[in-house]
Design a protein around this motif. Structure first.
Motif, PDB file in Angstrom:
ATOM      1  N   ILE A  23      22.055  13.394  -6.742  1.00  0.00           N
ATOM      2  CA  ILE A  23      22.046  13.538  -8.131  1.00  0.00           C
ATOM      3  C   ILE A  23      21.526  14.828  -8.491  1.00  0.00           C
ATOM      4  CG2 ILE A  23      21.080  12.695 -10.356  1.00  0.00           C
ATOM      5  CD1 ILE A  23      21.308   9.809  -9.018  1.00  0.00           C
ATOM      6  N   ARG A  24      21.924  15.499  -9.181  1.00  0.00           N
ATOM      7  CA  ARG A  24      21.438  16.920  -9.670  1.00  0.00           C
ATOM      8  C   ARG A  24      19.973  16.798 -10.180  1.00  0.00           C
ATOM      9  NH1 ARG A  24      24.924  20.219 -13.045  1.00  0.00           N
ATOM     10  NH2 ARG A  24      25.717  20.650 -10.864  1.00  0.00           N
ATOM     11  N   GLY A  25      19.012  17.352  -9.663  1.00  0.00           N
ATOM     12  CA  GLY A  25      17.614  17.404 -10.021  1.00  0.00           C
ATOM     13  C   GLY A  25      16.936  16.331  -9.323  1.00  0.00           C
ATOM     14  N   GLY A  26      17.569  15.326  -8.507  1.00  0.00           N
ATOM     15  CA  GLY A  26      16.876  14.278  -7.930  1.00  0.00           C
ATOM     16  C   GLY A  26      15.984  14.669  -6.435  1.00  0.00           C
ATOM     17  N   LEU A  27      14.898  14.260  -6.416  1.00  0.00           N
ATOM     18  CA  LEU A  27      14.375  14.359  -5.200  1.00  0.00           C
ATOM     19  C   LEU A  27      13.787  13.163  -4.664  1.00  0.00           C
ATOM     20  CD1 LEU A  27      11.714  16.584  -7.113  1.00  0.00           C
ATOM     21  CD2 LEU A  27      13.379  17.390  -5.067  1.00  0.00           C
ATOM     22  N   THR A  28      13.532  13.098  -3.118  1.00  0.00           N
ATOM     23  CA  THR A  28      13.022  11.851  -2.428  1.00  0.00           C
ATOM     24  C   THR A  28      11.797  12.123  -1.789  1.00  0.00           C
ATOM     25  OG1 THR A  28      15.410  11.615  -1.930  1.00  0.00           O
ATOM     26  CG2 THR A  28      13.908  10.542  -0.528  1.00  0.00           C
ATOM     27  N   LEU A  29      10.713  11.066  -2.275  1.00  0.00           N
ATOM     28  CA  LEU A  29       9.486  11.157  -1.585  1.00  0.00           C
ATOM     29  C   LEU A  29       9.542  10.274  -0.310  1.00  0.00           C
ATOM     30  CD1 LEU A  29       6.534  12.228  -1.698  1.00  0.00           C
ATOM     31  CD2 LEU A  29       6.129   9.914  -2.935  1.00  0.00           C
ATOM     32  N   VAL A  30       9.000  10.829   0.905  1.00  0.00           N
ATOM     33  CA  VAL A  30       9.096   9.970   2.063  1.00  0.00           C
ATOM     34  C   VAL A  30       7.609   9.499   2.226  1.00  0.00           C
ATOM     35  CG1 VAL A  30       9.716   9.778   4.548  1.00  0.00           C
ATOM     36  CG2 VAL A  30      11.006  11.196   3.114  1.00  0.00           C
ATOM     37  N   VAL A  31       7.401   8.068   2.366  1.00  0.00           N
ATOM     38  CA  VAL A  31       5.895   7.811   2.423  1.00  0.00           C
ATOM     39  C   VAL A  31       6.270   6.777   3.548  1.00  0.00           C
ATOM     40  CG1 VAL A  31       4.003   6.683   1.638  1.00  0.00           C
ATOM     41  CG2 VAL A  31       5.212   8.199   0.129  1.00  0.00           C
ATOM     42  N   ASP A  58       0.918   6.927  -6.766  1.00  0.00           N
ATOM     43  CA  ASP A  58      -0.153   8.017  -6.762  1.00  0.00           C
ATOM     44  C   ASP A  58       0.063   9.414  -6.445  1.00  0.00           C
ATOM     45  OD1 ASP A  58      -1.713   5.645  -7.375  1.00  0.00           O
ATOM     46  OD2 ASP A  58      -2.651   5.701  -5.416  1.00  0.00           O
ATOM     47  N   VAL A  59       1.005   9.660  -5.465  1.00  0.00           N
ATOM     48  CA  VAL A  59       1.382  11.025  -5.094  1.00  0.00           C
ATOM     49  C   VAL A  59       2.134  11.567  -6.306  1.00  0.00           C
ATOM     50  CG1 VAL A  59       3.013  12.249  -3.817  1.00  0.00           C
ATOM     51  CG2 VAL A  59       1.187  10.723  -2.512  1.00  0.00           C
ATOM     52  N   LEU A  60       3.213  10.689  -6.761  1.00  0.00           N
ATOM     53  CA  LEU A  60       4.135  11.039  -7.708  1.00  0.00           C
ATOM     54  C   LEU A  60       3.304  11.421  -9.029  1.00  0.00           C
ATOM     55  CD1 LEU A  60       7.282   9.240  -6.898  1.00  0.00           C
ATOM     56  CD2 LEU A  60       6.788  11.616  -6.525  1.00  0.00           C
ATOM     57  N   ARG A  61       2.230  10.510  -9.421  1.00  0.00           N
ATOM     58  CA  ARG A  61       1.587  10.973 -10.777  1.00  0.00           C
ATOM     59  C   ARG A  61       0.640  12.430 -10.579  1.00  0.00           C
ATOM     60  NH1 ARG A  61      -0.557   5.049 -10.110  1.00  0.00           N
ATOM     61  NH2 ARG A  61       0.608   4.021 -11.772  1.00  0.00           N
ATOM     62  N   THR A  62       0.144  12.616  -9.324  1.00  0.00           N
ATOM     63  CA  THR A  62      -0.620  13.966  -9.355  1.00  0.00           C
ATOM     64  C   THR A  62       0.295  15.143  -8.908  1.00  0.00           C
ATOM     65  OG1 THR A  62      -2.320  12.420  -8.189  1.00  0.00           O
ATOM     66  CG2 THR A  62      -2.386  14.773  -7.833  1.00  0.00           C
ATOM     67  N   PHE A  63       1.283  14.809  -8.047  1.00  0.00           N
ATOM     68  CA  PHE A  63       2.297  15.882  -7.642  1.00  0.00           C
ATOM     69  C   PHE A  63       3.932  15.684  -7.988  1.00  0.00           C
ATOM     70  CE2 PHE A  63      -1.317  15.853  -4.873  1.00  0.00           C
ATOM     71  CZ  PHE A  63      -1.860  17.214  -5.189  1.00  0.00           C
ATOM     72  N   ASP A  64       4.338  15.772  -9.061  1.00  0.00           N
ATOM     73  CA  ASP A  64       5.798  15.405  -9.443  1.00  0.00           C
ATOM     74  C   ASP A  64       6.794  15.983  -8.707  1.00  0.00           C
ATOM     75  OD1 ASP A  64       5.618  17.538 -10.711  1.00  0.00           O
ATOM     76  OD2 ASP A  64       6.292  16.747 -12.661  1.00  0.00           O
ATOM     77  N   GLU A  65       6.522  17.149  -8.088  1.00  0.00           N
ATOM     78  CA  GLU A  65       7.246  17.809  -7.104  1.00  0.00           C
ATOM     79  C   GLU A  65       7.191  17.594  -5.552  1.00  0.00           C
ATOM     80  OE1 GLU A  65       7.774  21.974  -8.212  1.00  0.00           O
ATOM     81  OE2 GLU A  65       7.929  21.411 -10.278  1.00  0.00           O
ATOM     82  N   ALA A  66       6.639  16.653  -5.250  1.00  0.00           N
ATOM     83  CA  ALA A  66       6.313  16.152  -3.954  1.00  0.00           C
ATOM     84  C   ALA A  66       7.346  15.876  -3.052  1.00  0.00           C
ATOM     85  CB  ALA A  66       5.047  15.217  -3.821  1.00  0.00           C
ATOM     86  N   GLY A  67       8.526  15.458  -3.645  1.00  0.00           N
ATOM     87  CA  GLY A  67       9.760  14.938  -2.816  1.00  0.00           C
ATOM     88  C   GLY A  67      10.413  16.219  -2.461  1.00  0.00           C
ATOM     89  N   ASN A  68      11.781  15.914  -1.750  1.00  0.00           N
ATOM     90  CA  ASN A  68      12.592  17.060  -1.071  1.00  0.00           C
ATOM     91  C   ASN A  68      13.803  16.588  -1.598  1.00  0.00           C
ATOM     92  OD1 ASN A  68      13.774  15.542   1.192  1.00  0.00           O
ATOM     93  ND2 ASN A  68      11.557  15.169   1.585  1.00  0.00           N
ATOM     94  N   VAL A  69      14.877  17.473  -1.128  1.00  0.00           N
ATOM     95  CA  VAL A  69      16.229  17.301  -1.196  1.00  0.00           C
ATOM     96  C   VAL A  69      17.005  16.903   0.054  1.00  0.00           C
ATOM     97  CG1 VAL A  69      16.549  18.590  -3.391  1.00  0.00           C
ATOM     98  CG2 VAL A  69      16.689  19.669  -1.088  1.00  0.00           C
ATOM     99  N   GLU A 123       0.784  -1.324  -0.029  1.00  0.00           N
ATOM    100  CA  GLU A 123      -0.017   0.248  -0.033  1.00  0.00           C
ATOM    101  C   GLU A 123       0.913   1.021  -0.133  1.00  0.00           C
ATOM    102  OE1 GLU A 123      -3.061   2.594  -0.159  1.00  0.00           O
ATOM    103  OE2 GLU A 123      -3.171   0.491  -0.722  1.00  0.00           O
ATOM    104  N   THR A 124       2.005   1.162   0.415  1.00  0.00           N
ATOM    105  CA  THR A 124       2.857   2.281   0.815  1.00  0.00           C
ATOM    106  C   THR A 124       3.426   2.531  -0.612  1.00  0.00           C
ATOM    107  OG1 THR A 124       3.513   2.216   3.144  1.00  0.00           O
ATOM    108  CG2 THR A 124       5.168   3.223   1.559  1.00  0.00           C
ATOM    109  N   VAL A 125       3.747   1.476  -1.541  1.00  0.00           N
ATOM    110  CA  VAL A 125       4.334   1.812  -2.727  1.00  0.00           C
ATOM    111  C   VAL A 125       3.362   2.358  -3.829  1.00  0.00           C
ATOM    112  CG1 VAL A 125       5.016   0.445  -4.668  1.00  0.00           C
ATOM    113  CG2 VAL A 125       5.934  -0.120  -2.491  1.00  0.00           C
ATOM    114  N   ARG A 126       1.865   1.853  -3.577  1.00  0.00           N
ATOM    115  CA  ARG A 126       0.791   2.504  -4.326  1.00  0.00           C
ATOM    116  C   ARG A 126       0.707   3.780  -3.994  1.00  0.00           C
ATOM    117  NH1 ARG A 126      -1.044  -2.858  -3.796  1.00  0.00           N
ATOM    118  NH2 ARG A 126      -2.015  -2.522  -2.056  1.00  0.00           N
ATOM    119  N   ARG A 127       0.704   4.226  -2.825  1.00  0.00           N
ATOM    120  CA  ARG A 127       0.325   5.627  -2.395  1.00  0.00           C
ATOM    121  C   ARG A 127       1.617   6.426  -2.708  1.00  0.00           C
ATOM    122  NH1 ARG A 127      -0.179   4.453   3.457  1.00  0.00           N
ATOM    123  NH2 ARG A 127       1.275   6.054   3.759  1.00  0.00           N
ATOM    124  N   ALA A 128       2.739   5.876  -2.762  1.00  0.00           N
ATOM    125  CA  ALA A 128       3.953   6.791  -3.353  1.00  0.00           C
ATOM    126  C   ALA A 128       3.806   7.040  -4.836  1.00  0.00           C
ATOM    127  CB  ALA A 128       5.131   6.171  -3.235  1.00  0.00           C
TER     128      ALA A 128
END
Length: 111
Positions: free
Chosen positions: A58-66, A41-52, A34-39
């Motif tokens: 990696i330049r331009g890389g982001l990390t989403l915490v779920v 879903d979040v990235l499909r809707t908000f591709d900038e949801a992650g943080n640095v 379920e955590t993988v599915r939520r991640a």
């Protein structure tokens, strides 16, 4: 909605983690799935949801915490590419990147 792709390495981690959890606790395996599915879903809707903050080096890389998992990703041409998944207690692998910092600088020049 943004298209989300998963690298071979990230998909391998997910499969291995589900297998590991399933052998020990089926509810934990279901929660992780379920955590993988939520991640995704979040990235499909908000591709900038992650943080640095969580250190994807990696330049331009982001990390989403779920929950307790981190999803490292980069955005390219309107596609989110999940390149790594790890538990929050795992050490992050840092890619070896060699930038030539002396380009355009004299060797005796101070920074």
């Amino acid at each position: 909605m943004t298209r989300v792709k998963v690298s071979r390495e990230a998909a391998t981690f997910v499969r291995n983690e589900v297998g590991y959890l399933r052998r020990r606790n089926i509810q934990a395996a279901q929660r992780f799935s379920e955590t993988v599915r939520r991640a995704r879903d979040v990235l499909r809707t908000f591709d900038e949801a992650g943080n640095v903050t969580h250190g994807l080096q990696i330049r331009g890389g982001l990390t989403l915490v779920v929950d307790t998992y981190l999803f490292d990703y980069i955005r390219e041409d309107g596609v989110v590419n999940i390149i790594a998944v790890r538990h929050g207690r795992m050490l992050q692998l840092t890619p070896i990147v060699e930038d030539d910092i002396t380009d355009g600088l004299a060797m005796d020049e101070s920074f």
